[in-house]
Design a protein around this motif. Sequence first.
Motif, short mmCIF file in Angstrom:
data_model
loop_
_atom_site.label_atom_id
_atom_site.label_comp_id
_atom_site.label_asym_id
_atom_site.label_seq_id
_atom_site.Cartn_x
_atom_site.Cartn_y
_atom_site.Cartn_z
N ASN A 155 -9.19 1.14 -8.68
CA ASN A 155 -8.71 1.27 -7.31
C ASN A 155 -9.19 0.08 -6.50
OD1 ASN A 155 -7.38 3.70 -7.67
ND2 ASN A 155 -9.16 4.93 -7.12
N LEU A 156 -8.50 -0.17 -5.41
CA LEU A 156 -8.95 -1.19 -4.47
C LEU A 156 -10.23 -0.69 -3.81
CD1 LEU A 156 -5.47 -1.98 -2.88
CD2 LEU A 156 -6.73 -3.39 -4.53
N PRO A 157 -11.14 -1.57 -3.44
CA PRO A 157 -12.43 -1.14 -2.86
C PRO A 157 -12.28 -0.69 -1.41
CG PRO A 157 -12.32 -3.54 -2.95
CD PRO A 157 -11.08 -3.03 -3.62
N LEU A 158 -11.72 0.51 -1.25
CA LEU A 158 -11.48 1.07 0.08
C LEU A 158 -12.09 2.46 0.15
CD1 LEU A 158 -7.70 0.12 0.24
CD2 LEU A 158 -9.56 -1.06 1.42
N GLY A 159 -12.45 2.87 1.35
CA GLY A 159 -13.03 4.20 1.54
C GLY A 159 -11.98 5.29 1.41
N LEU A 160 -12.43 6.44 0.91
CA LEU A 160 -11.54 7.60 0.76
C LEU A 160 -11.48 8.36 2.08
CD1 LEU A 160 -12.90 8.98 -2.65
CD2 LEU A 160 -11.10 7.29 -2.28
N SER A 161 -10.28 8.76 2.47
CA SER A 161 -10.14 9.61 3.66
C SER A 161 -8.74 10.17 3.72
CB SER A 161 -10.48 8.84 4.94
OG SER A 161 -9.37 8.25 5.52
N ASP A 162 -8.65 11.40 4.24
CA ASP A 162 -7.34 12.02 4.43
C ASP A 162 -6.50 11.23 5.43
OD1 ASP A 162 -7.53 14.18 2.65
OD2 ASP A 162 -8.65 15.38 4.11
N THR A 163 -7.14 10.73 6.47
CA THR A 163 -6.42 9.97 7.49
C THR A 163 -5.81 8.71 6.89
OG1 THR A 163 -7.95 10.79 9.17
CG2 THR A 163 -6.64 8.85 9.75
N ALA A 164 -6.60 7.97 6.12
CA ALA A 164 -6.09 6.76 5.48
C ALA A 164 -4.99 7.11 4.48
CB ALA A 164 -7.23 6.01 4.78
N GLU A 165 -5.17 8.18 3.73
CA GLU A 165 -4.15 8.59 2.76
C GLU A 165 -2.83 8.90 3.45
OE1 GLU A 165 -3.46 11.81 -0.85
OE2 GLU A 165 -5.38 11.76 0.19
N ASN A 166 -2.89 9.65 4.55
CA ASN A 166 -1.67 9.98 5.30
C ASN A 166 -1.02 8.73 5.87
OD1 ASN A 166 -1.93 12.73 4.78
ND2 ASN A 166 -3.12 13.09 6.64
N PHE A 167 -1.83 7.81 6.38
CA PHE A 167 -1.31 6.57 6.94
C PHE A 167 -0.58 5.77 5.86
CE2 PHE A 167 -1.84 1.98 7.53
CZ PHE A 167 -1.14 1.80 8.72
N TRP A 168 -1.24 5.56 4.70
CA TRP A 168 -0.65 4.74 3.65
C TRP A 168 0.54 5.44 2.98
CZ3 TRP A 168 -0.86 -0.16 3.68
CH2 TRP A 168 -1.95 -0.79 4.29
N ALA A 169 0.54 6.76 2.97
CA ALA A 169 1.71 7.48 2.45
C ALA A 169 2.92 7.20 3.34
CB ALA A 169 1.42 8.98 2.36
N ALA A 170 2.70 7.21 4.66
CA ALA A 170 3.79 6.92 5.60
C ALA A 170 4.25 5.47 5.46
CB ALA A 170 3.35 7.21 7.03
N VAL A 171 3.30 4.55 5.37
CA VAL A 171 3.65 3.13 5.20
C VAL A 171 4.48 2.95 3.94
CG1 VAL A 171 2.70 0.85 4.68
CG2 VAL A 171 1.70 2.22 6.52
N HIS A 172 4.05 3.55 2.84
CA HIS A 172 4.75 3.43 1.56
C HIS A 172 6.16 3.99 1.68
CE1 HIS A 172 4.69 2.61 -2.71
NE2 HIS A 172 5.06 3.84 -3.01
N TRP A 173 6.30 5.11 2.35
CA TRP A 173 7.60 5.76 2.53
C TRP A 173 8.54 4.87 3.34
CZ3 TRP A 173 10.75 7.59 6.41
CH2 TRP A 173 11.71 8.54 6.06
N TYR A 174 8.07 4.36 4.48
CA TYR A 174 8.91 3.51 5.32
C TYR A 174 9.28 2.20 4.62
CZ TYR A 174 8.37 6.57 9.36
OH TYR A 174 8.42 7.64 10.21
N LEU A 175 8.32 1.62 3.92
CA LEU A 175 8.61 0.40 3.17
C LEU A 175 9.66 0.64 2.08
CD1 LEU A 175 5.07 -1.21 2.67
CD2 LEU A 175 6.96 -2.13 4.05
N ALA A 176 9.60 1.80 1.44
CA ALA A 176 10.57 2.12 0.39
C ALA A 176 11.98 2.18 0.96
CB ALA A 176 10.20 3.45 -0.28
N TYR A 177 12.15 2.87 2.07
CA TYR A 177 13.48 2.99 2.66
C TYR A 177 13.97 1.66 3.22
CZ TYR A 177 13.99 7.93 1.82
OH TYR A 177 14.14 9.15 1.21
N ALA A 178 13.10 0.90 3.85
CA ALA A 178 13.48 -0.42 4.35
C ALA A 178 13.81 -1.36 3.18
CB ALA A 178 12.37 -1.01 5.22
N GLY A 179 13.02 -1.29 2.12
CA GLY A 179 13.26 -2.13 0.95
C GLY A 179 14.58 -1.83 0.28
N ILE A 180 14.89 -0.54 0.15
CA ILE A 180 16.16 -0.19 -0.50
C ILE A 180 17.34 -0.59 0.39
CG2 ILE A 180 16.62 2.21 0.20
CD1 ILE A 180 16.66 0.92 -3.41
N ALA A 181 17.16 -0.53 1.70
CA ALA A 181 18.22 -0.99 2.62
C ALA A 181 18.46 -2.49 2.42
CB ALA A 181 17.84 -0.69 4.06
N LEU A 182 17.37 -3.26 2.26
CA LEU A 182 17.51 -4.70 2.01
C LEU A 182 18.22 -4.97 0.68
CD1 LEU A 182 14.14 -6.28 3.15
CD2 LEU A 182 16.42 -6.85 4.00
#
Length: 192
Positions: free
Chosen positions: A132-159
């Motif tokens: 894993n990347l050397p980052l701290g574990l947290s529910d808040t960070a997990e939720n944030f990165w899940a949203a980022v990953h989701w939005y990037l996926a939809y924007a990427g497929i649109a491109l």
Amino acid sequence: MQASITNSTTRYGWVAIILHWLIGIIFIGQFMLGFVMVRIDSQRTAFELIQLHKSFGFLLLGLIILRIGWRLGNAAPALPASTGALERRTAPLAHLALYVFQLALPLSGWTLVSVSMLEIPSMPFNLFVMPNLPLGLSDTAENFWAAVHWYLAYAGIALVVLHALAALRHHFWLRDNVLTRMITPSSAPDME
């Protein structure tokens, strides 16, 4: 004369062509796999699909890095002479956006699994444990990165869809060689 592995001034070489289509297939497949894996009822099947998704994500990241390196060392063929000024300015920006999204998407996925409180190891194709990347574990960070990953996926497929539509426009409407030069290299003179 044989087809070249490197790009020429008018055509792509085999390396660029293979990387383009392989990355495209994996990128679209990853989108579909991601869509299915979060909607499946069986936890066991979902887990296996998530591991497969992570495996292809790491493969995609490696291929994108390879493709960018290859692109930096091999200039892209020139656009046909009939290409308008606006398209000449926007085409490089569109390709840059595709590269950025194709890099950002697997990196955001890797970040997501790295901050997850579940601490499930990533084992690409069951060959080794990806640290894993050397980052701290947290529910808040997990939720944030899940949203980022989701939005990037939809924007990427649109491109990707816009990229495909542009290629089809060149092939069927403008009738130039923009699409065909990414299908097979040729040592014969190009017909624009």
